[in-house]
Scaffold this motif. Sequence first.
Motif, PDB file in Angstrom:
ATOM      1  N   LEU A   1      62.243  49.165  13.819  1.00  0.00           N
ATOM      2  CA  LEU A   1      60.881  48.889  13.358  1.00  0.00           C
ATOM      3  C   LEU A   1      59.910  48.646  14.500  1.00  0.00           C
ATOM      4  O   LEU A   1      58.719  48.867  14.368  1.00  0.00           O
TER       5      LEU A   1
ATOM      6  N   ARG B   1      66.644  50.534  27.039  1.00  0.00           N
ATOM      7  CA  ARG B   1      67.597  51.640  26.960  1.00  0.00           C
ATOM      8  C   ARG B   1      67.370  52.690  28.032  1.00  0.00           C
ATOM      9  O   ARG B   1      68.196  53.537  28.259  1.00  0.00           O
TER      10      ARG B   1
ATOM     11  N   PRO C   1      60.064  49.972  17.934  1.00  0.00           N
ATOM     12  CA  PRO C   1      60.793  50.741  18.941  1.00  0.00           C
ATOM     13  C   PRO C   1      60.215  50.614  20.348  1.00  0.00           C
ATOM     14  O   PRO C   1      60.947  50.624  21.315  1.00  0.00           O
ATOM     15  N   ASP C   2      58.880  50.454  20.455  1.00  0.00           N
ATOM     16  CA  ASP C   2      58.311  50.469  21.808  1.00  0.00           C
ATOM     17  C   ASP C   2      58.718  49.241  22.609  1.00  0.00           C
ATOM     18  O   ASP C   2      58.729  49.260  23.828  1.00  0.00           O
TER      19      ASP C   2
ATOM     20  N   ALA D   1      62.384  50.180  24.083  1.00  0.00           N
ATOM     21  CA  ALA D   1      62.643  51.425  24.802  1.00  0.00           C
ATOM     22  C   ALA D   1      63.063  51.173  26.240  1.00  0.00           C
ATOM     23  O   ALA D   1      63.980  51.790  26.739  1.00  0.00           O
ATOM     24  N   GLU D   2      62.387  50.230  26.899  1.00  0.00           N
ATOM     25  CA  GLU D   2      62.653  50.037  28.322  1.00  0.00           C
ATOM     26  C   GLU D   2      64.096  49.597  28.543  1.00  0.00           C
ATOM     27  O   GLU D   2      64.709  49.919  29.545  1.00  0.00           O
TER      28      GLU D   2
END
Lengths: 100, 370
Positions: free
Chosen positions: A79, A88, A81-82, A85-86
Amino acid sequence: MCLGIPGRVLSIYSADGVRMGKVDFDGIVKEVCLEYVPEVQVGDYTIVHVGFAITRVDEASAQETLRLFREMAMLEEELNPDQHAELRAPPACPVLHDSN
Amino acid sequence: MKYLDEFRDGALAQRLAAEIRQHTTRPWRIMEVCGGQTHAIIRNGIDQLLPPEIELIHGPGCPVCVTPLETIDTALAIAALPGVTFCSFGDMLRVPGSRHDLFYVRSQGGDVRIVYSPMDAVRIARENPQREVVFFAIGFETTAPATAMAVLTAKRLGLRNFSMLVAHVLVPPAIEAILNAPGNRVQAFLAAGHVCSVMGYWQYVPLAERYRVPIVVTGFEPLDILEGIRRAVRLLEAGEARVENAYARAVTFEGNCAAQKVLAEVFEPCDRAWRGLGVIPQSGWRLRPEYRDFDAQHRFAIGNLHVQESPICRSGDVLQGKIKPNQCPAFGTLCTPRTPLGATMVSSEGACAAYYNYGRMAAPAPLHHY
Ligand code: SF4
């Protein structure tokens, strides 16, 4: 990105002529497009995929699915995601192979 | 059976598994089409609960994995253009193109943003009229209604700075291509539940009849998947080729008519290349000519891309069920989720990543040839 997550509709309103609503996913509330589920009312459960409700579900099965996602710690990441992201991302992109 | 206690209802799982064992008299090969199901199968060890006669073949149902290299390279080229804000689902950022990925473009100063919904990209376009905002529209029939609505909304708002790079793919033509492929090994399919929530399952009826193959609409939770397999085995053993719906709580025969109407308004079918599989006729959706102004491919005319797949990667064989991920020589050594050589290692729904993340390092014992 492919998950469909069930949530409970908290409110329904129109934004720029589109049927929208606030949906509660186990404590995370998001704005969701309800254009494709005209039958869904406040209090109903619906499966949401990339910000769009695609079908109605009953409460029991919705709760069960939410419990599973919670266990797999997948809810937050899907829900918001931003913010994940870092974590991963690899430190730098490996150059995979030279072109010829 | 060490996984059994992870099921919501271990007793029920046990009963389903026992019933599958009891009804299996011959070897059968069943493909789960959807990457979400592959993930759940490997995570929960569902394949290990099954009798040895049942082989699960992991299908091409992960949109991140099948988006062709050429499209990824086009995305990378557009994202690197000055003035462009490139919006994508998070999973796409690490997918390797010929030379690098979207994270690399971002590290070089490109404005690449992860969004949750295509509507977020429309909002960004509205708030930043001086930027060209491009959304990377990947996904199956489940995702396409969202991108279709984004285009309709952008049109209604009169946005001239919004466009989409469209790479939508469709399940039924892919199933047909798998069935038509020489050496096809798949004897039954678990159809992806949420694709059917949108499209219904009427499209699968002629496929089941023509190819004499059972198709079971299946959900994503471990018990759903076991139930889908149980029904597929029952149909196979009875020699019955038809469609059954094992996910009735979220799927009807007709599907979501409101969504289908908007899809037909915005998209039209087209031939589409699938990474690892090649071109499958009429297996994609593109924007109808009336919406061409919103087509990034048209707007940015990126030409002359020299695409190059990793020479080592065998994801095409993985996607067709010819090998299991851990039979690829690069698996877990050269190729890991942090250094993916192919798209099936990138997304958590890709078969290679699922095998890696859940410790399936050893290649399976050689299959018996019956
Ligand atoms: S393990 Fe890596 S290199 Fe091998 S098929 Fe999978 S993605 Fe390709």
